[in-house]
Structures are given as structure tokens and as C-alpha cells.
Design a protein around this motif. Structure first.
Motif, PDB file in Angstrom:
ATOM      1  N   GLU A 113      13.188  26.911  32.483  1.00  0.00           N
ATOM      2  CA  GLU A 113      14.518  26.642  33.057  1.00  0.00           C
ATOM      3  C   GLU A 113      15.327  27.935  33.138  1.00  0.00           C
ATOM      4  O   GLU A 113      16.076  28.152  34.084  1.00  0.00           O
ATOM      5  CB  GLU A 113      15.280  25.612  32.219  1.00  0.00           C
ATOM      6  CG  GLU A 113      14.872  24.190  32.514  1.00  0.00           C
ATOM      7  CD  GLU A 113      15.733  23.185  31.752  1.00  0.00           C
ATOM      8  OE1 GLU A 113      15.665  23.188  30.511  1.00  0.00           O
ATOM      9  OE2 GLU A 113      16.456  22.423  32.401  1.00  0.00           O
ATOM     10  N   LEU A 116      14.167  29.694  36.091  1.00  0.00           N
ATOM     11  CA  LEU A 116      14.562  28.949  37.294  1.00  0.00           C
ATOM     12  C   LEU A 116      15.995  29.284  37.738  1.00  0.00           C
ATOM     13  O   LEU A 116      16.267  29.463  38.920  1.00  0.00           O
ATOM     14  CB  LEU A 116      14.399  27.453  37.013  1.00  0.00           C
ATOM     15  CG  LEU A 116      14.523  26.501  38.192  1.00  0.00           C
ATOM     16  CD1 LEU A 116      13.556  25.337  38.028  1.00  0.00           C
ATOM     17  CD2 LEU A 116      15.923  25.965  38.348  1.00  0.00           C
ATOM     18  N   SER A 132      12.365  25.882  44.122  1.00  0.00           N
ATOM     19  CA  SER A 132      12.240  26.971  43.163  1.00  0.00           C
ATOM     20  C   SER A 132      10.768  27.294  42.915  1.00  0.00           C
ATOM     21  O   SER A 132       9.990  26.404  42.562  1.00  0.00           O
ATOM     22  CB  SER A 132      12.897  26.564  41.843  1.00  0.00           C
ATOM     23  OG  SER A 132      12.502  27.456  40.823  1.00  0.00           O
ATOM     24  N   PHE A 143       8.972  23.827  42.231  1.00  0.00           N
ATOM     25  CA  PHE A 143       9.833  22.672  41.968  1.00  0.00           C
ATOM     26  C   PHE A 143      10.733  22.375  43.159  1.00  0.00           C
ATOM     27  O   PHE A 143      11.190  23.296  43.858  1.00  0.00           O
ATOM     28  CB  PHE A 143      10.796  22.958  40.801  1.00  0.00           C
ATOM     29  CG  PHE A 143      10.144  23.045  39.452  1.00  0.00           C
ATOM     30  CD1 PHE A 143       9.711  21.896  38.798  1.00  0.00           C
ATOM     31  CD2 PHE A 143       9.995  24.267  38.822  1.00  0.00           C
ATOM     32  CE1 PHE A 143       9.133  21.984  37.533  1.00  0.00           C
ATOM     33  CE2 PHE A 143       9.418  24.356  37.561  1.00  0.00           C
ATOM     34  CZ  PHE A 143       8.988  23.213  36.920  1.00  0.00           C
ATOM     35  N   VAL A 145      14.372  21.130  43.102  1.00  0.00           N
ATOM     36  CA  VAL A 145      15.426  20.929  42.107  1.00  0.00           C
ATOM     37  C   VAL A 145      16.493  20.044  42.748  1.00  0.00           C
ATOM     38  O   VAL A 145      17.164  20.453  43.694  1.00  0.00           O
ATOM     39  CB  VAL A 145      16.025  22.283  41.644  1.00  0.00           C
ATOM     40  CG1 VAL A 145      17.014  22.063  40.512  1.00  0.00           C
ATOM     41  CG2 VAL A 145      14.915  23.215  41.196  1.00  0.00           C
ATOM     42  N   TYR A 151      14.311  18.006  37.912  1.00  0.00           N
ATOM     43  CA  TYR A 151      13.270  18.743  38.618  1.00  0.00           C
ATOM     44  C   TYR A 151      12.135  17.830  39.041  1.00  0.00           C
ATOM     45  O   TYR A 151      11.663  17.035  38.247  1.00  0.00           O
ATOM     46  CB  TYR A 151      12.670  19.818  37.702  1.00  0.00           C
ATOM     47  CG  TYR A 151      13.721  20.606  36.952  1.00  0.00           C
ATOM     48  CD1 TYR A 151      14.490  21.563  37.604  1.00  0.00           C
ATOM     49  CD2 TYR A 151      13.961  20.362  35.594  1.00  0.00           C
ATOM     50  CE1 TYR A 151      15.455  22.273  36.927  1.00  0.00           C
ATOM     51  CE2 TYR A 151      14.934  21.064  34.910  1.00  0.00           C
ATOM     52  CZ  TYR A 151      15.681  22.020  35.575  1.00  0.00           C
ATOM     53  OH  TYR A 151      16.649  22.712  34.910  1.00  0.00           O
ATOM     54  N   PHE A 338      11.769  15.864  34.112  1.00  0.00           N
ATOM     55  CA  PHE A 338      11.089  15.754  35.396  1.00  0.00           C
ATOM     56  C   PHE A 338      11.451  14.408  36.000  1.00  0.00           C
ATOM     57  O   PHE A 338      11.434  13.379  35.315  1.00  0.00           O
ATOM     58  CB  PHE A 338       9.573  15.836  35.230  1.00  0.00           C
ATOM     59  CG  PHE A 338       9.102  17.231  34.883  1.00  0.00           C
ATOM     60  CD1 PHE A 338       9.841  18.352  35.225  1.00  0.00           C
ATOM     61  CD2 PHE A 338       7.900  17.417  34.225  1.00  0.00           C
ATOM     62  CE1 PHE A 338       9.411  19.626  34.901  1.00  0.00           C
ATOM     63  CE2 PHE A 338       7.446  18.690  33.900  1.00  0.00           C
ATOM     64  CZ  PHE A 338       8.213  19.790  34.241  1.00  0.00           C
TER      65      PHE A 338
END
Ligand code: KG4
Ligand code: ZN
Length: 341
Positions: A113, A116, A132, A143, A145, A151, A338
Motif C-alpha cells: 500500500e 501504491l 496501479s 490493481f 483501485v 483494491y 481486496f
């Protein structure tokens, strides 16, 4: 009222401390260990021993550089995982202890994270949704986001991480660990069309990656064409720059294909690329070509690409502002949430 944050990152070999005033980074000190290059990779025991020696010095440096004192800190944050357990424990216990002594908030931050959000440091806050791509020595993750801390994992590597491929190919070519920067630099004077190394081809998920095949194909290419080099490691007998550039082209085009395809499919206005490999000049140059009025392409500033505490502090700032503090934070795992599409 603004908040002062002290963040620590010790998930792998580096020791880093950073002080932030809200989202603004006041200092970001990183101590890099060079001993691992003699082993061709990180030796966990050496990493955590060095971190234990360095942590007081680095924290002091970060406080001094930002003219802050421990008693002024409102939030303590540290990487909670993933990473090497001995290394994580050094930073985590140091920071948790300070939060208990000074009776201040503690945030355990997930390292991924941190990477990210690192591309947003010093810029405006993220606009959702965005794509991302995180490419480092340990991770290759794509990902969608959807919102702060939500995510959807679209794809990931099925074998080696992207940075790992750079490092392993660098080792074949006789470079020190980590080799990404050296391959990047040499590629600039090489012919990227010298040889076509294979792109990864994952049938089950178009957003997954695979980098172990390309490493093997570089090895076979060298064995087949330059047996002398395999024995002597004398790089004057091979077209070093051309091999670097051709390898780099195959890896970077793989990344770009998937990122652009995901940006189109999910109709996002922002692409963010972060992690150590996001420093790669070819990746930056090629992806920036896709930038338009409708699509922003963000990379972290150089200091925030490889492991650093500023990204941990910035993520703690976002958590505090957009999620709020949870009193159980000291005892919780740092797994990101997630969600499904
Ligand atoms: O994010 P990071 O510091 O560590 C991990 O969390 O893994 O990334 C380090 C990785 C190494 O594999 C290194 O070779 C790679 O980033 N790297 C690069 C470049 N600079 C660093 N790879 C390609 N091109 C670069 N310019
Ligand atoms: Zn990292």
C-alpha cells in the motif's frame, strides 16, 4: 490542525525514517546496505542486524532534518508487512514502543500500500478509480483501485517479480545486485531490436505476468552465441548494451501492454506506476506517450520509488484522514482490503 508523523520502513535491507507534516514530506532519510551485493541477494540476518545498529541514527537524522522532536510527533507509523520478519520486527517494535511511551496513535502499514500511494506524494490526492502497477524486486501487481484502501487485484506475476528478472539477468551478465539501474543505463546506448526476447504469455488471465522465461532465454542466448562469455564473464566479447536494451524492451512492453489494456477496460483517468522498477527510464518514457487530456500517468519522484519511509508516512496520513483511527491498530495485521469488481 496539522499532524506530525514519524514513519519507519525496515521491510527488507534498507533502514528509512521520515517525518511528515500531514501529506508534506519534511525529511526522508534512507540508509542502504551494500554488503548484500557480495552474496548476489539479501541475506536476512545481515539485514536485520544492520537495521538494529542503524535505526537510532536514522531516526535522529530524520528528526533533525525536519527540526522536529519525538515529543512533537502525533502519529507513529511503520511497515507491518510483507517483508523479512527480522527486519520488520526492528522497525515495528521501535515505532510501537514510541507510540506507547508518548501515548500517540500507531499505524501499521502494508508495504505494498505504501508503494501504491507513493506516486501521489507531493501531488494532489488520488482520484478514483485508478490503475496501479507495482513493480519492485519482490512484487509485480496490477490493481484497480476503487477507493481509498479498496483494491481489486487484476493480475500478478506467476513466478519472478519484475525487478527480480532485472537482477537475475544482471547477474548472468556479471553485474552487482541490484542490477536494474545498470541495465537501464547501458540500454540507453544499445539497440533494443538486436534480439527479440520472448514476452510473457499467460493464457489463464490476461493481466498476469511471467518473467522467469525471459531470464532463461537470456541464458540460452548467451550459451548458444557466446560460450566464451559463460566461462570467462568477460563482457568485452558480447554486445552488452544491445543485450540489455533487448531484454529491457521485452519486459517493459509486457508491463505497458497490460497497464494500458486495464486502463481502457476499466475506463480510468489515472495510471500510477510505483516500486523500484518504476525508476526505469524506458518505462517512464514509453508510458508517458499514452498521456492525454483524458489519461494521467503518474510515477513517484525518484526518492520514493525504492523502499522509503515517506511512502509509509503518507499512507498513514491517508488512513488517518480518510479511514480514521482504530484503537486496535497496535494489534492488527496490515492486510489490505481486496474487493471484487
Ligand atoms: O521497491 P524496491 O526498492 O524493493 C522491493 O520492495 O523489492 O525495488 C528494488 C528493485 C530491484 O530489483 C532493482 O533492480 C529494481 O528495483 N530497479 C530497477 C531500476 N532501479 C531499481 N529496475 C529497472 N530499472 C531501474 N532503473
Ligand atoms: Zn518495496
Amino acid at each position: 490542525m496539522s499532524l506530525l508523523i514519524l514513519a519507519i520502513e525496515t521491510s527488507c535491507d534498507d533502514t528509512s525514517a521520515s517525518v511528515l507534516k500531514d501529506a508534506q514530506v519534511l525529511s526522508n532519510v534512507i540508509s542502504t546496505q551494500h554488503i548484500h551485493k557480495y552474496y548476489g541477494g539479501i541475506v536476512p540476518e545481515l539485514a536485520s542486524r544492520s537495521q538494529l545498529e542503524m535505526i537510532d541514527i536514522i531516526v535522529n537524522d530524520a528528526l533533525t532534518a525536519s527540526a522536529a522532536e519525538l515529543k512533537d510527533i502525533d502519529i507513529f507509523a511503520s511497515t507491518k508487512g510483507p517483508g523479512l520478519i527480522g527486519s520488520l520486527l526492528v522497525g515495528l517494535n521501535y515505532t510501537k514502543t514510541l507510540s506507547l511511551v508518548f501515548n500517540k496513535k500507531f499505524y501499521g502499514i502494508n508495504h505494498i500500500e505504501g508503494h501504491l500511494y507513493s506516486s501521489f506524494i507531493g501531488k494532489e490526492n488520488p482520484e478514483f478509480p485508478f490503475i496501479s502497477l507495482i513493480v519492485s524486486g519482490g512484487h509485480t501487481l496490477l490493481f484497480l483501485v476503487k477507493d481509498y484502501f479498496e483494491y481489486v487485484l487484476l493480475g500478478q506475476t506467476q513466478d519472478d517479480a519484475c525487478g527480480e528478472a532485472f537482477d537475475k539477468v544482471g547477474k548472468l551478465l556479471g553485474f552487482d545486485y541490484p542490477a536494474g539501474q545498470q541495465i537501464d543505463t547501458l540500454s540507453k546506448s544499445g539497440n533494443e531490436n538486436f534480439y527479440k526476447f520472448p514476452n510473457s504469455n499467460i493464457k489463464s488471465n490476461k493481466y498476469d505476468f511471467s518473467f522467469s522465461g525471459i531470464k532463461t532465454s537470456v541464458l540460452y542466448f548467451l550459451r548458444r552465441n557466446y560460450p566464451d562469455f559463460i566461462n570467462t564473464k568477460d563482457s568485452s566479447v558480447i554486445p552488452l548494451e544491445d543485450i540489455c536494451a533487448s531484454f529491457q524492451k521485452a519486459v517493459i512492453s509486457d508491463l505497458i501492454t497490460r497497464v494500458i489494456s486495464a486502463a481502457e477496460e476499466y475506463d480510468v483517468k489515472t495510471i500510477s506506476v510505483s516500486g523500484g522498477v518504476s525508476q526505469n527510464s524506458k518505462l517512464r518514457e514509453e508510458l508517458k506517450k499514452y498521456e492525454s487530456e483524458k489519461l494521467k500517468v503518474l510515477f513517484p519522484e525518484a526518492a520514493y520509488t525504492t523502499d522509503n519511509a515517506a511512502m509509509i508516512g503518507y499512507t498513514a496520513y491517508l488512513k488517518d484522514k480518510f479511514k480514521g483511527y482504530d484503537e486496535n491498530s497496535l494489534y492488527q495485521p496490515a492486510f489490505p482490503k481486496f474487493v471484487s469488481l
